[in-house]
Design a protein around this motif. Structure first.
Motif, mmCIF file in Angstrom:
data_model
loop_
_atom_site.group_PDB
_atom_site.id
_atom_site.type_symbol
_atom_site.label_atom_id
_atom_site.label_comp_id
_atom_site.label_asym_id
_atom_site.label_seq_id
_atom_site.Cartn_x
_atom_site.Cartn_y
_atom_site.Cartn_z
ATOM 1 N N ILE A 58 32.775 37.203 29.963
ATOM 2 C CA ILE A 58 32.618 35.767 30.233
ATOM 3 C C ILE A 58 31.206 35.470 30.724
ATOM 4 N N SER A 59 30.728 36.291 31.695
ATOM 5 C CA SER A 59 29.400 36.008 32.252
ATOM 6 C C SER A 59 28.318 36.218 31.194
ATOM 7 N N MET A 60 28.534 37.223 30.326
ATOM 8 C CA MET A 60 27.561 37.466 29.251
ATOM 9 C C MET A 60 27.538 36.289 28.287
ATOM 10 N N GLN A 61 28.729 35.778 27.958
ATOM 11 C CA GLN A 61 28.780 34.635 27.034
ATOM 12 C C GLN A 61 28.084 33.424 27.621
ATOM 13 N N LEU A 62 28.291 33.226 28.953
ATOM 14 C CA LEU A 62 27.621 32.097 29.608
ATOM 15 C C LEU A 62 26.107 32.267 29.548
ATOM 16 N N THR A 63 25.649 33.519 29.793
ATOM 17 C CA THR A 63 24.213 33.786 29.712
ATOM 18 C C THR A 63 23.682 33.474 28.316
ATOM 19 N N MET A 64 24.446 33.906 27.297
ATOM 20 C CA MET A 64 24.012 33.651 25.925
ATOM 21 C C MET A 64 23.962 32.154 25.643
ATOM 22 N N MET B 60 33.181 29.152 54.544
ATOM 23 C CA MET B 60 33.043 28.105 53.532
ATOM 24 C C MET B 60 33.773 28.533 52.273
ATOM 25 N N TYR B 61 34.414 27.574 51.647
ATOM 26 C CA TYR B 61 35.183 27.878 50.453
ATOM 27 C C TYR B 61 34.289 27.791 49.220
ATOM 28 N N THR B 62 34.086 28.899 48.557
ATOM 29 C CA THR B 62 33.299 28.873 47.327
ATOM 30 C C THR B 62 34.242 29.046 46.149
ATOM 31 N N ASN B 63 34.021 28.234 45.151
ATOM 32 C CA ASN B 63 34.887 28.273 43.980
ATOM 33 C C ASN B 63 34.087 28.792 42.804
ATOM 34 N N SER B 64 34.457 29.969 42.356
ATOM 35 C CA SER B 64 33.808 30.527 41.177
ATOM 36 C C SER B 64 34.844 30.570 40.065
ATOM 37 N N ILE B 65 34.407 30.750 38.820
ATOM 38 C CA ILE B 65 35.391 30.839 37.753
ATOM 39 C C ILE B 65 36.224 32.103 37.914
ATOM 40 N N PHE B 66 35.724 33.022 38.725
ATOM 41 C CA PHE B 66 36.455 34.272 38.899
ATOM 42 C C PHE B 66 37.463 34.219 40.039
ATOM 43 N N THR B 67 37.492 33.104 40.803
ATOM 44 C CA THR B 67 38.427 33.025 41.932
ATOM 45 C C THR B 67 39.864 33.181 41.461
ATOM 46 N N SER B 68 40.221 32.399 40.426
ATOM 47 C CA SER B 68 41.608 32.452 39.959
ATOM 48 C C SER B 68 41.888 33.798 39.296
ATOM 49 N N ILE B 69 40.861 34.353 38.630
ATOM 50 C CA ILE B 69 41.068 35.652 37.981
ATOM 51 C C ILE B 69 41.317 36.722 39.042
ATOM 52 N N ASP B 70 40.568 36.644 40.158
ATOM 53 C CA ASP B 70 40.767 37.628 41.226
ATOM 54 C C ASP B 70 42.159 37.490 41.852
ATOM 55 N N ALA B 71 42.585 36.226 42.036
ATOM 56 C CA ALA B 71 43.921 36.005 42.607
ATOM 57 C C ALA B 71 44.982 36.596 41.686
ATOM 58 N N SER B 72 44.846 36.337 40.394
ATOM 59 C CA SER B 72 45.823 36.881 39.442
ATOM 60 C C SER B 72 45.760 38.392 39.403
ATOM 61 N N ALA B 73 44.559 38.946 39.559
ATOM 62 C CA ALA B 73 44.414 40.407 39.567
ATOM 63 C C ALA B 73 45.172 41.006 40.739
ATOM 64 N N LYS C 240 40.398 32.176 31.649
ATOM 65 C CA LYS C 240 39.313 32.587 30.757
ATOM 66 C C LYS C 240 39.083 31.514 29.691
ATOM 67 N N ASN C 241 40.189 30.996 29.129
ATOM 68 C CA ASN C 241 40.042 29.959 28.110
ATOM 69 C C ASN C 241 39.381 28.713 28.671
ATOM 70 N N MET C 242 39.706 28.404 29.942
ATOM 71 C CA MET C 242 39.070 27.256 30.584
ATOM 72 C C MET C 242 37.563 27.455 30.651
ATOM 73 N N ALA C 243 37.155 28.681 31.073
ATOM 74 C CA ALA C 243 35.720 28.973 31.175
ATOM 75 C C ALA C 243 35.068 28.880 29.800
ATOM 76 N N LEU C 244 35.760 29.414 28.776
ATOM 77 C CA LEU C 244 35.172 29.384 27.425
ATOM 78 C C LEU C 244 35.109 27.951 26.904
ATOM 79 N N LYS C 245 36.133 27.144 27.237
ATOM 80 C CA LYS C 245 36.128 25.738 26.819
ATOM 81 C C LYS C 245 34.965 25.010 27.470
ATOM 82 N N ALA C 246 34.720 25.350 28.757
ATOM 83 C CA ALA C 246 33.613 24.695 29.474
ATOM 84 C C ALA C 246 32.288 24.999 28.783
ATOM 85 N N MET C 247 32.182 26.209 28.221
ATOM 86 C CA MET C 247 30.935 26.577 27.540
ATOM 87 C C MET C 247 30.767 25.827 26.232
ATOM 88 N N SER C 248 31.865 25.271 25.699
ATOM 89 C CA SER C 248 31.741 24.561 24.417
ATOM 90 C C SER C 248 31.467 23.073 24.618
#
Lengths: 153, 101
Positions: B77-83, A1-14, A142-150
């Motif tokens: 990132i995960s810490m910020q989400l938790t916060m 099953m394909y799981t999509n986490s915010i870290f998927t793209s980060i892992d691919a880039s890594a 990362k910016n996408m994830a941070l934007k999502a938090m806002s």
């Protein structure tokens, strides 16, 4: 099953970063050995190349007789890259007339590595730009994830 | 026509008996507390991983600098989400506490 986490793209880039860094190592080795005439396997140094494969391709290789339908279902976007092998450039060595050289053949020619410094420099620029591109992609994710938090602020 | 006002207002009562039983609120097989615990555990694991990478970096055992940076970014990132989640929960709690009685 394909799981999509915010870290998927980060892992691919890594994985891309690791791959490009290995490529950079090989280029550095090629440039360092541009005049190496002696190697453990005998003869001049041979230019080294990295062969990259997508991680999905590697899983496919393990099961070559799988039906196409399952294969397409198995393809995950953002699986990243893996170094399949480090191969040696099979092209002929450079011959230079140097009769006084201890590794010269009977006609006085020395076989130098098939490394072209200019080509290596171009590859190096390509590797370092690709590395930068992967970093840009990580920052973007990362910016996408941070934007999502806002959301809702 | 007589209207019984006491009937129409009535006591405030949960519509179903399960609403206030927080223990029964389940997501899949685990309850809310378990879910929160496992999520925090994951965040903690990322922090530990980041710390390990930093130690290795200091000891010179790390080959790739970007792996350290990425571990740190993931932890951040995960810490910020938790916060953010904590802030939301506290915000909700505060607005409940401000309810005029």
């Amino acid at each position: 099953m394909y799981t999509n986490s915010i870290f998927t793209s980060i892992d691919a880039s890594a994985s891309g970063l690791t791959a490009q860094r290995l490529r950079m190592d090989l280029i550095a080795g090629n440039i360092a050995n541009v005049d190496t005439t002696r190697t453990p396997e005998g003869g001049p140094f041979k230019r080294q190349l990295a062969v990259f494969a997508s991680k999905t391709d590697l899983t496919m290789r393990k099961f070559p007789f799988m039906p196409m339908k399952i294969k397409t279902e198995m393809q995950h976007p953002g699986d990243g890259v893996k170094v399949l092998e480090v191969m040696k450039d099979p092209s002929a060595p450079r011959l230079r007339y140097e009769p006084g050289h201890p590794d010269a053949n009977n006609e006085g020619y020395v076989a130098y590595p098939n490394v072209d410094v200019v080509k290596e420099m171009v590859d190096m620029i390509s590797a370092s730009r690709a590395y930068e591109a992967n970093i840009t992609s990580i920052n973007s994710a990362k910016n996408m994830a941070l934007k999502a938090m806002s959301i809702g602020k | 026509m007589d209207i019984d006002f006491t009937q129409s207002v009535g006591p405030i009562r949960p519509s179903s008996p399960h609403v206030f039983e927080t223990d029964k609120v389940q997501i899949g097989d685990q309850n809310f507390g378990e879910m929160l615990k496992s999520a925090i555990e994951k965040v903690n694991n990322l922090q530990v991983e980041s710390n390990n990478q930093m130690y290795k970096m200091a000891l010179g055992e790390v080959q790739d600098i970007h792996e350290v940076m990425i571990a740190m970014e993931k932890a951040s990132i995960s810490m910020q989400l938790t916060m953010e989640i904590r802030n939301k929960v506290i915000e909700g709690f505060n607005s409940l506490m401000k309810t005029a009685m």
